[in-house]
Motif scaffolding. Structure first.
Motif, short mmCIF file in Angstrom:
data_model
loop_
_atom_site.label_atom_id
_atom_site.label_comp_id
_atom_site.label_asym_id
_atom_site.label_seq_id
_atom_site.Cartn_x
_atom_site.Cartn_y
_atom_site.Cartn_z
N CYS A 37 0.82 -1.21 0.00
CA CYS A 37 0.00 0.00 0.00
C CYS A 37 0.86 1.27 0.00
N HIS A 40 0.08 3.59 3.47
CA HIS A 40 0.59 3.34 4.82
C HIS A 40 1.81 2.43 4.70
N CYS A 58 -7.34 -0.98 0.22
CA CYS A 58 -6.31 -1.47 1.12
C CYS A 58 -6.96 -2.08 2.35
N CYS A 61 -5.17 -0.16 5.77
CA CYS A 61 -5.56 1.15 6.28
C CYS A 61 -6.95 1.57 5.83
ZN LIG Z 1 -2.99 0.96 3.24
#
Ligand SMILES: [Zn+2]
Length: 671
Positions: A37, A40, A58, A61
């Motif tokens: 991702c 994050h 995702c 997050c």
């Molecule tokens: Zn993420």
């Protein structure tokens, strides 16, 4: 301005996996792509892209959305700029809407204003170093404020001579029209017996105001004499190119630092911005000659969600900070506050103690908004119980603006412990306040949209995409939602089926003209909509209801929403909800099945869908029925007379009978 049909063309051409893979390395696994991702920090991929659904999601997050959303998040593009990026990538020509004569004239006028403003900025900056008065008065002032030549140049500072017509005459001699000078606010026209045109900023040091891409929009001029007759600061009036409420002072110089540090410092004055930059805090900006506005916050949000206020510690500064906190929270920002010691502001503190000291001070003294505001309110309230209770309800309203459940829980905790009130009490009041706000927003929206079915074309792209992330779509919000939407789980399931399979067909038993049993093909959407309408069920969650309404409007017109309609929806909260619902829970299990090569009945199998729909619909009805029974039993307690009581008892009996029947169909034992 991008016409709606071009927007649709761009969205249709866009392959999300191609867009995302320009920025993230993706690997195919089954029907989806996976990668680490970009939003994050992670080492094992939990970021998925589904080409068929046109979304990314995702699981770490919770970020999710379509390709446009990805570009806005990742590249900090505005909505129209993201579309332009995609148009360019897919070779789609954007014929910006044919301009009317009036619009063309406005366009030329804007260009003229940009040119004259840029000319003025260069001229004032030149005077600062190359004119005797400029050096002796203007530059001397900046040196006295301890600004370096580098920082003076970085912010394009300048000086306007203390003569009535010097600038205006020079500009006209260089070919700029009186009209442009007046419209840009640089010159003032005095009509009357004798027409006269003169300089607005005479005798002032000049702070040019840039937009995010570095074009000069207007000026703020500071007077240097101590005469009481003239205002300390004079700003350009709003013009075709300059609008105070959506301009941020310093954004051009600060934007990359804000984005890099994922943090924005907000100060009150221009001089504060410049001296913070000089002290190494390059992520500092100010709202420009006005108190903070929503438009300004939305501009900041393109770069970060984190804002730290550095306002003066005097009463007007504190008042401004308290107002700014609510506005920022309402737009989904995370807010902290730094209060400077008495008699100091960011500028004076930096001068007194130096760069390193102020950097440390800001780092060590930023407190979250709850501690800041509760502290102020409690200090005001003293021992007065009435004032303390007013303070508590004011804090409740502020905390209710926090969108994220985790952050809100933390705020409730902090506030409860500072006010010595139980956490439950605060949490309950906060939940009520949120519900009130949602209801108000829903009512307002539906007041405006009462006529005609929902527009099905996206709005023109020049409307800035200003939606805020509501708790309804955040994963962590689910638990919370259930506390006041009792049917949340069941309602969500129906909307999920509608969004993922509404346009699929399944066969259902039916009767032909002669009453013989046959099987007939139906769209899942038709089945869902007619079933819900037949039973007159309303969704508690307004967001679900509006998706349902939109689907119904399509069916009424004999059509279905195009693939990815909701994922590309003009409203951000719907777009996010669609992305969230479409990528779970199936995708999670898909991932595991795919990883371990286990075959599984595909969730797209018509039989699986039909069973799922059947059970989910019954579950929703069961839950709604239980709600009605509870309600009727409550009413029974306070029934005013026997007739009323008999009627309620009969109704409860009816409900119970239906409940039994549904339970039987669900193979459940009902007690
Ligand atoms: Zn993420």
């Amino acid at each position: 301005m991008i016409p709606p049909d071009t927007v649709q063309k761009i969205l249709d051409a866009t392959r999300i996996e191609e867009v995302v893979s320009e920025f993230v390395s993706l690997h195919r696994r089954g029907a989806s792509y996976w990668g680490c991702c970009p939003f994050h920090n992670e080492k094992t991929p939990s970021f998925s892209v589904s080409p068929s659904r046109g979304i990314f999601k995702c699981f770490g997050c919770g970020e999710g959305g379509n390709a446009v959303h990805f570009l806005m998040k990742h590249e900090h593009f505005s909505y129209p700029d993201a579309l332009r990026f995609l148009a360019n990538k897919y070779g789609i020509e954007i014929k910006e809407k044919e301009l009317t004569d009036e619009e063309r004239q406005a366009q030329t006028e804007r260009d003229t204003l940009f040119h004259v403003s840029e000319f003025a900025q260069k001229h004032f900056a030149d005077l600062l170093y190359n004119n005797e008065d400029g050096r002796n008065i203007g530059l001397a002032y900046f040196y006295e404020r301890q600004l370096s030549d580098d920082i003076i140049k970085k912010f394009g500072l300048g000086y306007c001579l203390d003569e009535w017509e010097a600038f205006t005459k020079y500009a006209i001699s260089q070919g700029y029209s009186e009209d442009a000078l007046v419209k840009s606010g640089l010159s003032i026209m005095k009509e009357g017996s004798e027409k006269r045109i003169y300089d607005r900023f005479r005798g002032r040091v000049m702070f040019p105001i840039f937009n995010a891409s570095g074009r000069v929009l207007g000026f703020s001029g500071r007077v240097l004499t101590s005469e009481k007759t003239s205002a300390k600061y004079v700003n350009s009036p709003d013009s075709e190119i300059y609008n105070k409420s959506n301009t941020l002072y310093g954004i051009y110089q600060a934007k990359s630092a804000i984005s890099r540090q994922d943090l924005c410092y907000l100060v009150e004055g221009n001089i504060d911005v410049i001296s913070m930059h000089q002290a190494g805090l390059e992520n500092t900006i100010a709202s420009c000659g006005t108190s903070l506005t929503k438009e300004q916050i939305r501009m900041i949000k393109r770069y970060t969600r984190n804002v730290t206020l550095m306002y003066d510690g005097d009463p007007p500064g504190v008042k401004a900070a308290i107002r700014a906190i609510d506005l920022l929270l309402g737009e989904g920002m995370r807010v902290r506050v730094v209060l400077f010691p008495d008699n100091d502001d960011p500028d004076s503190y930096a001068k007194k103690y130096g760069s390193e000291a102020i950097q440390n001070f800001v780092k060590d003294n930023a407190i979250d908004f709850v501690r800041f505001k509760t502290g102020i309110l409690l200090k005001d309230a003293g021992n007065d119980p009435l004032k303390i209770s007013q303070a508590a309800s004011e804090m409740v309203n502020t905390i209710a603006l926090v969108g994220d459940l985790m952050e809100r829980t933390e705020s409730v905790h902090e506030c409860a412990s500072m006010m010595r009130i139980s956490e439950d009490t605060i949490a309950q009041s906060v939940a009520k306040a949120i519900l009130r706000n949602k209801q108000k927003a829903y009512d307002e929206e539906h007041k405006n949209a009462e006529t005609a079915p929902q527009e099905t074309t996206p709005p023109p792209a020049d409307e800035t995409d200003s939606g805020t992330t509501t708790p309804i779509t955040s994963q962590s919000g689910n638990q919370f939602l259930q506390s006041f939407f009792p049917c949340e789980e069941q309602e969500k399931k129906i909307i999920e089926i509608l969004l993922s399979h509404g346009n699929d067909t399944i066969t259902q038993p039916a009767k032909d003209e002669d009453g013989k049993d046959i099987f007939e093909e139906y769209y899942v959407a038709t089945l869902v909509i007619s079933d819900i309408l037949n039973d007159n069920i309303k969704f508690d969650n307004p967001l679900y209801q509006s998706i349902f309404d939109e689907y119904e409007a399509f069916l009424k017109q004999g059509s279905l929403p195009p693939d990815q309609h909701f994922v590309n929806h003009p409203k951000e909260d719907i777009r996010l909800l669609a992305a969230t619902l479409l990528s779970q829970p199936y995708s999670i299990s898909e991932k595991w099945y795919e990883m371990y090569n286990i075959s599984t009945p595909s969730p797209d199998d018509p039989n699986v869908i039909a069973n799922d729909l059947h059970d989910s619909m019954l579950n929703l009805k069961m839950k709604k029925l239980e709600q009605k029974i509870t309600q009727a039993k409550e009413e029974l307690k306070t029934a005013p007379n026997d007739d009323e009581m008999m009627m309620l008892l009969a109704r409860i009996k009816q409900y119970e009978a239906v409940r039994m029947a549904i339970g039987k169909e669900l193979n459940r034992v009902i007690t």
